[in-house]
Design an enzyme around this catalytic site. Sequence first.
Site, PDB file in Angstrom:
ATOM      1  N   ASN A   9       0.971  -1.322   0.117  1.00 51.04           N
ATOM      2  CA  ASN A   9       0.168   0.011   0.014  1.00 51.04           C
ATOM      3  C   ASN A   9       0.874   1.359  -0.087  1.00 51.04           C
ATOM      4  O   ASN A   9       1.452   1.393   1.078  1.00 51.04           O
ATOM      5  CB  ASN A   9      -0.857  -0.002   1.322  1.00 51.04           C
ATOM      6  CG  ASN A   9      -1.777   1.172   1.396  1.00 51.04           C
ATOM      7  OD1 ASN A   9      -1.949   2.165   0.676  1.00 51.04           O
ATOM      8  ND2 ASN A   9      -2.303   1.480   2.315  1.00 51.04           N
ATOM      9  N   TRP A  10       1.077   1.836  -1.002  1.00 54.42           N
ATOM     10  CA  TRP A  10       2.112   2.868  -1.399  1.00 54.42           C
ATOM     11  C   TRP A  10       1.157   4.232  -0.602  1.00 54.42           C
ATOM     12  O   TRP A  10       1.860   5.178  -0.653  1.00 54.42           O
ATOM     13  CB  TRP A  10       2.245   3.163  -2.802  1.00 54.42           C
ATOM     14  CG  TRP A  10       3.204   2.315  -3.628  1.00 54.42           C
ATOM     15  CD1 TRP A  10       3.543   0.923  -2.905  1.00 54.42           C
ATOM     16  CD2 TRP A  10       3.539   2.282  -4.851  1.00 54.42           C
ATOM     17  NE1 TRP A  10       4.155   0.166  -3.781  1.00 54.42           N
ATOM     18  CE2 TRP A  10       4.282   0.912  -4.866  1.00 54.42           C
ATOM     19  CE3 TRP A  10       3.555   2.888  -5.898  1.00 54.42           C
ATOM     20  CZ2 TRP A  10       4.949   0.555  -5.859  1.00 54.42           C
ATOM     21  CZ3 TRP A  10       4.022   2.711  -7.160  1.00 54.42           C
ATOM     22  CH2 TRP A  10       4.754   1.425  -7.208  1.00 54.42           C
ATOM     23  N   LYS A  11       0.110   4.129  -0.187  1.00 52.47           N
ATOM     24  CA  LYS A  11      -0.729   5.459   0.187  1.00 52.47           C
ATOM     25  C   LYS A  11      -0.611   6.459  -0.678  1.00 52.47           C
ATOM     26  O   LYS A  11      -0.358   6.606  -1.933  1.00 52.47           O
ATOM     27  CB  LYS A  11      -0.093   5.622   1.809  1.00 52.47           C
ATOM     28  CG  LYS A  11      -0.437   4.273   2.506  1.00 52.47           C
ATOM     29  CD  LYS A  11      -0.289   4.593   3.933  1.00 52.47           C
ATOM     30  CE  LYS A  11      -0.090   3.522   4.715  1.00 52.47           C
ATOM     31  NZ  LYS A  11      -0.313   3.588   6.283  1.00 52.47           N
ATOM     32  N   HIS A  96      -9.899   0.752   4.391  1.00 48.12           N
ATOM     33  CA  HIS A  96      -8.743   0.946   5.138  1.00 48.12           C
ATOM     34  C   HIS A  96      -9.042   1.948   6.166  1.00 48.12           C
ATOM     35  O   HIS A  96      -9.890   2.901   6.201  1.00 48.12           O
ATOM     36  CB  HIS A  96      -7.420   1.488   4.087  1.00 48.12           C
ATOM     37  CG  HIS A  96      -6.134   1.624   4.780  1.00 48.12           C
ATOM     38  ND1 HIS A  96      -5.914   2.484   5.519  1.00 48.12           N
ATOM     39  CD2 HIS A  96      -5.033   0.595   4.718  1.00 48.12           C
ATOM     40  CE1 HIS A  96      -4.753   2.259   6.318  1.00 48.12           C
ATOM     41  NE2 HIS A  96      -4.250   1.265   5.545  1.00 48.12           N
ATOM     42  N   GLU A  98      -7.554   4.500   7.493  1.00 54.62           N
ATOM     43  CA  GLU A  98      -7.439   5.707   6.940  1.00 54.62           C
ATOM     44  C   GLU A  98      -8.730   6.436   6.565  1.00 54.62           C
ATOM     45  O   GLU A  98      -8.952   7.463   6.579  1.00 54.62           O
ATOM     46  CB  GLU A  98      -6.198   6.024   6.280  1.00 54.62           C
ATOM     47  CG  GLU A  98      -4.799   5.784   7.186  1.00 54.62           C
ATOM     48  CD  GLU A  98      -3.549   5.314   6.685  1.00 54.62           C
ATOM     49  OE1 GLU A  98      -3.475   5.509   5.288  1.00 54.62           O
ATOM     50  OE2 GLU A  98      -2.423   4.926   7.269  1.00 54.62           O
ATOM     51  N   GLU A 168      -5.974  -5.488  10.050  1.00 48.12           N
ATOM     52  CA  GLU A 168      -5.129  -4.388  10.229  1.00 48.12           C
ATOM     53  C   GLU A 168      -5.555  -3.823  11.700  1.00 48.12           C
ATOM     54  O   GLU A 168      -6.103  -2.628  11.501  1.00 48.12           O
ATOM     55  CB  GLU A 168      -5.052  -3.228   9.095  1.00 48.12           C
ATOM     56  CG  GLU A 168      -4.631  -4.069   7.908  1.00 48.12           C
ATOM     57  CD  GLU A 168      -3.916  -2.832   6.914  1.00 48.12           C
ATOM     58  OE1 GLU A 168      -2.711  -3.096   6.450  1.00 48.12           O
ATOM     59  OE2 GLU A 168      -4.728  -1.828   6.644  1.00 48.12           O
ATOM     60  N   GLY A 174       1.637   1.866  10.924  1.00 47.49           N
ATOM     61  CA  GLY A 174       2.812   3.064  10.824  1.00 47.49           C
ATOM     62  C   GLY A 174       3.197   3.361  12.080  1.00 47.49           C
ATOM     63  O   GLY A 174       3.958   4.339  12.461  1.00 47.49           O
ATOM     64  N   SER A 214       2.749  -2.645  10.275  1.00 45.20           N
ATOM     65  CA  SER A 214       4.106  -2.507  10.730  1.00 45.20           C
ATOM     66  C   SER A 214       4.954  -3.831  10.343  1.00 45.20           C
ATOM     67  O   SER A 214       5.513  -4.349  11.205  1.00 45.20           O
ATOM     68  CB  SER A 214       4.292  -2.100  12.084  1.00 45.20           C
ATOM     69  OG  SER A 214       4.119  -0.854  12.411  1.00 45.20           O
ATOM     70  N   GLY A 235       2.540  -1.294   4.350  1.00 44.35           N
ATOM     71  CA  GLY A 235       2.654   0.369   4.115  1.00 44.35           C
ATOM     72  C   GLY A 235       4.157   0.625   4.117  1.00 44.35           C
ATOM     73  O   GLY A 235       4.526   0.441   2.926  1.00 44.35           O
ATOM     74  N   GLY A 236       4.618   1.369   5.006  1.00 40.69           N
ATOM     75  CA  GLY A 236       5.855   1.763   4.954  1.00 40.69           C
ATOM     76  C   GLY A 236       6.959   1.117   4.247  1.00 40.69           C
ATOM     77  O   GLY A 236       7.664   1.525   3.187  1.00 40.69           O
TER      78      GLY A 236
HETATM   79  C1  PEP Z   1      -1.118  -0.222   5.818  1.00 38.17           C
HETATM   80  O1  PEP Z   1      -1.468   1.279   5.569  1.00 38.17           O
HETATM   81  O2  PEP Z   1      -1.911  -0.833   5.407  1.00 38.17           O
HETATM   82  C2  PEP Z   1      -0.096  -0.524   6.569  1.00 38.17           C
HETATM   83  C3  PEP Z   1      -0.126  -1.816   7.122  1.00 38.17           C
HETATM   84  O3  PEP Z   1       0.993   0.279   7.159  1.00 38.17           O
HETATM   85  P1  PEP Z   1       2.450  -0.203   7.875  1.00 38.17           P
HETATM   86  O4  PEP Z   1       2.753  -1.116   7.239  1.00 38.17           O
HETATM   87  O5  PEP Z   1       3.281   1.246   7.576  1.00 38.17           O
HETATM   88  O6  PEP Z   1       1.927  -0.223   9.136  1.00 38.17           O
END
Ligand code: PEP
Length: 252
Positions: A9-11, A96, A98, A168, A174, A214, A235-236
């Site tokens: 997920n590049w957001k 998601h 967010e 999640e 994050g 994470s 994500g990150g």
């Molecule tokens: C996400 O946004 O779906 C996610 C899991 O982010 P991160 O891996 O950065 O926690």
Amino acid sequence: MRKKIVAGNWKMHTTPEEGLVLARQIMDTAHANEHREVIFFPPFVHLPTIQQEVSVSPLFSVGAQNCSDQEKGAFTGEVAAFMLRAIDVSWVMIGHSERRQYYQETHAILKRKVDQAIAHQLLVMFCCGETLQQRQEGNFREVIRKQLHESLFHLDAEQINQVAIAYEPVWAIGTGQTATPDQAQEVHAFIRELLQQKYGDSVASAIRILYGGSVKADNAQELFRKPDIDGGLVGGASLHASDFVSIIHAAE
Ligand code: PEP
């Protein structure tokens, strides 16, 4: 055996050019394996380019991070499911945290998005998960049960096969604070039990349930070895080619 999914997920990161470089670096170094598939979820404007890039690969596919809950019409700024389908996008992410938190996407809105996606033959990556407060209050099972029942479980058994679920926990996204493999496995088993109650054994045992929050190169393998964890939504770490490739290789 369920094929594992590793999804990035590049957001709201990277220009289209940077995104293309990132995708190419990952595609050049990740090893294909019949037991896994990889999905890039880049921003909307990257989709045609990344779709073209992955179209030759059996390992990679592409998804959008969102779609409209409406079919088409006067909805300025929205992107409809049929538009994604028209450029051969395979997946769409719905729910998601967010989107739920910053854009007030309710259970009812998410249900309509799911319907749009299914109507236009998109595969759905449906996200669910509890906040820190909900976990501390001990009612995370009820939170997840409601998220699934209100936005997803109206689908019939055939339609639900177009869905993967990403668990999640909001407190792990994050933050660097990953759920332990045992904590994640407990919730994944619970989600599979909900699927089993609603759709029966064969559907429940076929649906992929990903963990997100994470996920890193150094914790992915331990998470992915749990029996009900069918890969990760990342994500990150998906923005760093070598880290993401290590996570892909952890999905065996
Ligand atoms: C996400 O946004 O779906 C996610 C899991 O982010 P991160 O891996 O950065 O926690």
